[in-house]
Write a protein that holds these residues in place. Structure first.
Motif, PDB file in Angstrom:
ATOM      1  N   LEU A 168       2.681  13.034 -15.228  1.00 46.56           N
ATOM      2  CA  LEU A 168       1.809  12.756 -16.363  1.00 46.56           C
ATOM      3  C   LEU A 168       2.544  12.924 -17.692  1.00 46.56           C
ATOM      4  O   LEU A 168       2.466  12.052 -18.572  1.00 46.56           O
ATOM      5  N   SER A 246       9.936  14.613 -14.982  1.00 50.84           N
ATOM      6  CA  SER A 246       9.096  14.378 -13.798  1.00 50.84           C
ATOM      7  C   SER A 246       9.601  15.096 -12.564  1.00 50.84           C
ATOM      8  O   SER A 246       8.906  15.163 -11.552  1.00 50.84           O
ATOM      9  N   PRO A 256      -0.785  12.425 -10.586  1.00 53.38           N
ATOM     10  CA  PRO A 256       0.185  12.493 -11.693  1.00 53.38           C
ATOM     11  C   PRO A 256       0.517  13.911 -12.126  1.00 53.38           C
ATOM     12  O   PRO A 256       1.431  14.101 -12.934  1.00 53.38           O
TER      13      PRO A 256
END
Length: 315
Positions: A168, A246, A256
């Protein structure tokens, strides 16, 4: 009485002996421009040539079915697994988050600068907006890791708190990164719409909102679509933000808030290691790179087709 003087004839491009003068400067410029065009073509051909042999050798050892349909990705561990789906889903998920952020913000900024802003305001804000495109992506990566992720952890309720590394934050910051691409190219397309179309709509009593939505956006749709596709291609190929924010966890997930590894993240991780150049592990980099190249190539083909489909020609 003298005859009126006749106007002198324009200078002949030919020399005094009737032989055309050589335009060395014109030919030099033409050669330079052709060479500049060939550089991009040669670069694309070079990329394909460098990717194809190792990729073919990789698929001589790993089947297409295992590569494209299985969900375990661990080519550098024992026992190795070569299912690329976790990398593809992570790449697409983060790209979707980035697009959801970038397209509304970029298109809104373009509409404001093109239709509502005073010329002086436009001259001030557009260069400031485009500065974001020049910020190094590694800075965006640490911004996502050190600011966006802690902010999300503080805002979201308990049980929904994202991991330290999550898709996210990477997607949100990547969306901010490509906002200038969408805004600048879309604003250029809107500004190229002939003034007469706006004047005609205003003469019929239309408001600025109606002119922007019903006249300017449809007329500039080809340029707007091109900006969208270019931004999506940029998001798919982005490396540093996803490598930093990430994580490097190649597991198939659609949440996410989890850590993920994208295709570019794996290439950066594996490429920075000490893999033997003749090993299957090393050729894995080229297989993933070829898949990434194919995805962006298809995106560019779609972009070219959409631009031709929605192109408006004014005389």
């Amino acid at each position: 009485m003298t005859a009126p003087a006749t106007p002198s004839a324009p200078a002949s491009p030919q020399g005094p002996l009737g032989r055309a003068r050589s335009r060395y400067g014109e030919r030099t410029v033409q050669v330079v421009l052709v060479a500049a065009a060939l550089v991009s073509v040669a670069t694309t051909v070079g990329i394909v040539v460098s990717l194809v042999p190792p990729t073919v050798e990789f698929f001589a050892s790993v089947s297409f079915a295992e590569f494209f349909t299985t969900t375990q990705w661990a080519p550098l561990f024992e026992p190795p697994a070569y299912g690329v789906l976790p990398l593809v889903t992570a790449t697409l998920l983060i790209t979707v988050i980035a697009v959801v952020v970038a397209i509304p913000l970029g298109l809104g900024a373009a509409l404001y600068l093109s239709e509502y802003a005073h010329p002086r305001t436009r001259m001030t804000f557009k260069p400031i907006l485009e500065v974001l495109a020049g910020v190094p992506t590694v800075v965006y990566g640490f911004f996502a890791l050190r600011f966006v992720t802690p902010t999300l952890q503080g805002w979201l309720p308990a049980g929904m708190s994202p991991d330290v590394f999550n898709a996210l934050s990477a997607g949100l910051v990547m969306g901010i990164m490509i906002v200038p691409t969408v805004a600048s190219l879309s604003e250029d397309a809107m500004s190229a719409v002939p003034r007469g179309l706006r004047d005609g709509a205003y003469a019929l009593g239309s408001s600025t909102r109606l002119v922007a939505v019903r006249v300017v956006v449809p007329a500039a749709l080809s340029g707007i679509v091109a900006s969208f596709v270019l931004a999506i291609s940029r998001a798919i190929g982005e490396t540093m933000i996803v490598a930093i924010a990430s994580g490097n966890k190649p597991e198939l997930s659609f949440n996410p808030l989890d850590a993920m590894q994208t295709m570019t993240g794996f290439i950066a991780q594996a490429g920075s290691g000490d893999l033997p150049t003749a090993s299957l592990d090393y050729k894995t980099i080229f297989a993933v790179g070829a898949l990434l190249f194919l995805i962006t190539f298809v995106m560019n083909l779609i972009s070219a087709r959409l631009v031709r489909r929605f192109r408006e020609v004014y005389e």
